[in-house]
Write an enzyme that holds these catalytic residues in place. Sequence first.
Site, short mmCIF file in Angstrom:
data_model
loop_
_atom_site.label_atom_id
_atom_site.label_comp_id
_atom_site.label_asym_id
_atom_site.label_seq_id
_atom_site.Cartn_x
_atom_site.Cartn_y
_atom_site.Cartn_z
N ASP A 1 0.83 -1.21 0.00
CA ASP A 1 0.00 0.00 0.00
C ASP A 1 0.87 1.27 0.00
OD1 ASP A 1 -1.95 1.92 0.50
OD2 ASP A 1 -2.47 1.18 2.51
N HIS B 1 -4.11 4.19 6.62
CA HIS B 1 -3.00 3.72 5.80
C HIS B 1 -1.64 4.04 6.44
CE1 HIS B 1 -5.67 2.95 2.34
NE2 HIS B 1 -6.33 4.00 2.80
ZN LIG Z 1 -8.19 1.02 -0.26
ZN LIG Z 2 -9.46 0.42 2.76
#
Ligand SMILES: [Zn+2]
Ligand SMILES: [Zn+2]
Length: 546
Positions: free
Chosen positions: A193, A366
Amino acid sequence: MNNENLRIIPLGGLGEVGKNMMLYEYKDQILVVDCGIMFPENDMLGIDYIIPDFQYLVERRDKVKGIIITHGHEDHTGAIAHLMEEVNAPIYATNLTRGLLEVKLSRNGMLNRANLMTVQAGHTVNIGAFKVEFFHVCHSIPDAVGLGITTPAGLVVHTGDYKFDHTPVDNWPTDYAKLAEFSARGVLALLSDSTNADKPGWTPSERVIDPAFDQVFSNAKGRIIIASFASLISRMQQVANAAERHGRKLAFVGSSMTENLKMARKLGYINVPESVIVPIDQALKMKPEEVVLMGTGTQGEPTSIMGRLSTGTNRHFDLIPGDTIVLSSHPIPGNEESVNRTINRLFRRGANVIYEPIAPVHVSGHASQEEMKLMLHLVKPKYLIPVHGELRHLYQHKQIAQGIGIPAENVAVVENGQVVEFRSGSMKISERVPGGYVFVDGSGVGDVAPSTMREREALAREGFFLVSLLIDKKTGKLREEPEILTRGFVQKDFSDQLITAACRKITETVANSNGSLQEDLEQMLKTFLFNETRRRPTVLVTLNKT
Ligand SMILES: [Zn+2]
Ligand SMILES: [Zn+2]
């Protein structure tokens, strides 16, 4: 083309934020990971959302052995019903993700067609040639997983959306031990990510929201209205906790939120005492200082509850002076303008609006830069493919990897549709496959071609010409001068002249029409306006008969 090697094919999420979708292909077998949607940018007029281009899969639909959904956010689940129209394969998801998929699929009437399989973090499932180990990751939704995918070409780790939160709302941190175990086995490639690759440091824990909510709840004199995503299950829990702490009742507004709440409570992912939750109708009758309302609309969507409240067009209830509105989410890139416009409107209508730069009422789900480094150190991959992010995020992720000693040539910064191949332990960039946008609007999927988008832009550029007529029912004659409104296509000094001429034309047409007056008028005005101005504004005629 030799198909003996492992091919990794991004169909979405690389070079953009949203519509995440990744294919793993080995010989005649394809594993799909995630199938999300993306929200349109401001210049994509009339588009509801965007889905990945499935063409590569459609041509190989028999090869698809399984679809894994890593977690329940729209940018990972949103296009699943569209994919099911094309491909028939089992869908693997954890309990909560499956619950959210079921809510979504039953709304589309697709639930009985879906072959859903429940998996859990810690499980290993063989899907064709792929041995998939599911491991838990922290994110802004419970029950998110990453994947360790053992392929004949080597072990690939796919993080999904993740952060390293030591104090997550559900007390279940990311599985560090599993990540370290993968590295002991030797990891060929990491797909990780990149959403926050330009954020230094460490993403704050979800826990920091609690004190921020406490502050808001203590200061609010009237109602508190909280906007978030319908899939932000842990945020619902935090709001419910705050409501309980401050002696307020909580009501959910809108069907997506209510349905997700019901499902998450049933499965045990939300724990709220019965006494805290009240139906919306009851909440609206209570004293303002006793209630909290929670609904959707953090992205400035005009049809959401927040959008309607901001324009005074919500049918069920309106803003009242003293309302405090909390936007508990971050604008998705591209939505900033409409979010800010909504915030301005809400202030104008007398609400006090609290949003992220004002108070930490939202934290990201995130990883930031330091967490990305930790991920790389734990997994120790030979190759890195940064995923989930615009190109700048993917490049930043590459820099981070180089910073901790991964050679630049071992990082593949690629965009949607770019195939990456692995053979005999080495990586090479291969051909491109379709990886563009497929637009979905009210009328259907893919009906809106880029040419239609250009037409819509032109429409917006050319402006409007609106005519309202009052006609005598008996005589069929005009009872008043035509009322004409123009927007955005002629200059003021020219417009008076034009409108006088148009009025004359309209009166003539009304007197002479013997077919459909509406059609005659529209046709006449289109021709007239084009002849006079060389432009083609949208013409709208309303006839009122009395
Ligand atoms: Zn996502
Ligand atoms: Zn997500």
